[in-house]
Design an enzyme around this catalytic site. Structure first.
Site, PDB file in Angstrom:
ATOM      1  N   GLY A 125     -11.850  96.272   3.970  1.00 37.76           N
ATOM      2  CA  GLY A 125     -11.916  95.614   5.208  1.00 37.76           C
ATOM      3  C   GLY A 125     -11.410  94.148   5.178  1.00 37.76           C
ATOM      4  O   GLY A 125     -10.164  94.077   4.888  1.00 37.76           O
ATOM      5  N   PHE A 126     -12.013  93.273   5.458  1.00 40.06           N
ATOM      6  CA  PHE A 126     -11.423  91.833   5.393  1.00 40.06           C
ATOM      7  C   PHE A 126     -10.605  91.572   6.464  1.00 40.06           C
ATOM      8  O   PHE A 126      -9.561  91.182   6.449  1.00 40.06           O
ATOM      9  CB  PHE A 126     -10.924  91.361   4.068  1.00 40.06           C
ATOM     10  CG  PHE A 126     -12.024  91.367   2.962  1.00 40.06           C
ATOM     11  CD1 PHE A 126     -12.958  90.526   2.780  1.00 40.06           C
ATOM     12  CD2 PHE A 126     -12.267  92.646   2.006  1.00 40.06           C
ATOM     13  CE1 PHE A 126     -13.779  90.613   1.779  1.00 40.06           C
ATOM     14  CE2 PHE A 126     -13.187  92.728   1.118  1.00 40.06           C
ATOM     15  CZ  PHE A 126     -13.994  91.668   0.916  1.00 40.06           C
ATOM     16  N   HIS A 127     -10.817  91.994   7.940  1.00 37.56           N
ATOM     17  CA  HIS A 127     -10.030  91.740   8.890  1.00 37.56           C
ATOM     18  C   HIS A 127     -10.651  92.061  10.127  1.00 37.56           C
ATOM     19  O   HIS A 127     -12.023  92.528  10.139  1.00 37.56           O
ATOM     20  CB  HIS A 127      -8.744  92.814   8.951  1.00 37.56           C
ATOM     21  CG  HIS A 127      -9.228  94.133   8.834  1.00 37.56           C
ATOM     22  ND1 HIS A 127      -9.063  94.958   7.803  1.00 37.56           N
ATOM     23  CD2 HIS A 127      -9.704  94.883   9.778  1.00 37.56           C
ATOM     24  CE1 HIS A 127      -9.636  96.220   8.143  1.00 37.56           C
ATOM     25  NE2 HIS A 127      -9.850  96.127   9.403  1.00 37.56           N
ATOM     26  N   ALA A 128     -10.178  91.635  11.254  1.00 38.10           N
ATOM     27  CA  ALA A 128     -10.713  91.899  12.746  1.00 38.10           C
ATOM     28  C   ALA A 128      -9.552  92.591  13.463  1.00 38.10           C
ATOM     29  O   ALA A 128      -8.553  92.809  13.021  1.00 38.10           O
ATOM     30  CB  ALA A 128     -11.165  90.601  13.322  1.00 38.10           C
ATOM     31  N   ARG A 185     -14.897  92.436   9.801  1.00 36.84           N
ATOM     32  CA  ARG A 185     -15.422  93.287   9.084  1.00 36.84           C
ATOM     33  C   ARG A 185     -15.229  93.345   7.672  1.00 36.84           C
ATOM     34  O   ARG A 185     -14.188  93.415   7.252  1.00 36.84           O
ATOM     35  CB  ARG A 185     -15.458  94.669   9.797  1.00 36.84           C
ATOM     36  CG  ARG A 185     -14.050  95.516   9.196  1.00 36.84           C
ATOM     37  CD  ARG A 185     -13.282  95.786  10.537  1.00 36.84           C
ATOM     38  NE  ARG A 185     -13.469  95.238  11.789  1.00 36.84           N
ATOM     39  CZ  ARG A 185     -13.216  95.647  12.963  1.00 36.84           C
ATOM     40  NH1 ARG A 185     -12.977  96.857  13.119  1.00 36.84           N
ATOM     41  NH2 ARG A 185     -13.388  94.970  14.067  1.00 36.84           N
TER      42      ARG A 185
END
Ligand code: T46
Length: 318
Positions: free
Chosen positions: A226-229, A274
């Site tokens: 993840g590590f993004h929106a 997230r």
């Protein structure tokens, strides 16, 4: 992640956390001078102690992660005290929660306890936050005097309690939302002795038409993704097999939820950062999405995301 009885080979990795300030600062007692012989003596005593249960928490590969204990098991009163310790390199990877849940289940289901208590030093904010985040708390006045008495030398400990019948695994689910994202029950039909079938329909059970389904599998335990929106994409995330921690952040809060029930999902319909942590290898994350794959919809830079949602919430308050 698994647990098992303590073993004498646990003495060396135990010494690891006994000499680690990041772990022992939060515990009562002084451990800085503990030796391998002390650890071995503790293990020997722990295996034989009456009114105590100690288990080692280990990775799927068998590496010792820490220890969870029930002490002062009082059968007539149906009470016990919980203690948990995890090596610092395993912090934030779901092992503490696994240990707590496993031991509470053991206390209520195998030992027929009614209440399990534990207390944390006020300076151990990390642990206090951990238990509060999972929905535990307890006013001081609820703690039986005999249990409080055992901790009278500690300065204002923060108390927690779990009671038989508490749905402690789902306390967070009962909150209804994580970082503003609704936690939803997916319609599920049980078939006698043949499992259950879950389903949802785009536009009916979830507030968008489904244009894409994807799933993430074969992920080793402990891996984060993840590590993004997303700017516009709306999604329903669920875990039909295994256990995955979902960490969500909006403009104001960062919260997490464990997905392990095929009939529970999280709806993300607003820009939300997230991260997903695989708590169990081979867990599967399934996602129903409102649109086709579009790399331009991703915000992969955290600072950019914070700016994006800050601007958004400012506009909403104007
Ligand atoms: C999300 C979380 C929960 C595609 O080609 N098509 C697709 O539909 C998707 C979802 C991904 N990809 C490609 C893009 C990358 O080359 O697959 C690769 C891995 O994707 P990513 O690194 O974005 O995977 P995660 O697990 O970090 O995030 C995914 C989704 O991308 C994202 O939308 O919300 O799962």
């Amino acid at each position: 992640m698994q647990w098992r009885d303590l073993d004498k080979t646990d003495a060396r990795p135990m010494l690891d956390w006994l000499s680690d300030e990041a772990v022992t600062a939060g515990l009562s007692g002084s451990y800085t001078t503990a030796t391998l012989q002390d650890a071995e003596a503790f293990l020997c005593q722990a295996r034989e102690a009456a009114a105590e249960v100690h288990k080692a928490i280990v990775t799927d590969e068998g590496e010792y992660v820490g220890m969870v204990s029930l002490r002062h098991i009082n059968e007539p009163e149906e009470t016990a005290e919980l203690a948990i310790v995890v090596r610092s390199e395993f912090f934030g990877r779901g092992y503490a929660w696994f240990g707590v849940v496993s031991m509470l289940k053991y206390a209520f289901e195998q030992l027929d306890m009614h209440s399990v208590y534990w207390c944390i030093k006020p300076e151990n904010q990390r642990a206090i936050h951990f238990f509060e985040k999972h929905g535990f708390n307890s006013p001081d006045s609820d703690i039986p005097a005999i249990i409080k008495q055992r901790h009278c030398s500690e300065n204002d400990p923060v108390w927690f309690v779990a009671i038989r019948g508490d749905d402690f695994e789902n306390k967070l689910l009962s909150k209804g939302a994580v970082a503003g994202c609704p936690i939803v029950r997916i319609k599920t039909i049980p078939t006698v002795e043949a499992g259950e079938l879950s389903f949802f329909e785009g536009g009916k059970d979830i507030p968008f038409d489904i244009k894409r389904i994807y799933y993430i599998s074969k992920v080793p335990e402990g891996i984060r993704r993840g590590f993004h929106a997303h700017r516009n994409l709306k999604q329903l995330l669920f875990c039909p097999y295994g256990k995955i921690q979902l960490i969500l952040e909006n403009a104001s809060v960062r919260e997490e939820v464990e997905l392990s029930d095929p009939s529970v999902g999280v709806l993300i319909t607003e820009p939300t950062w997230r991260e997903m942590l695989w708590l169990q290898k081979d867990s599967v994350l399934c996602v129903a999405a409102s649109d086709y794959y579009d790399p331009a919809d991703y915000i992969r830079d955290y600072a950019e995301f914070k700016g994006y949602v800050a601007k958004d919430s400012k506009q909403q308050t104007l």
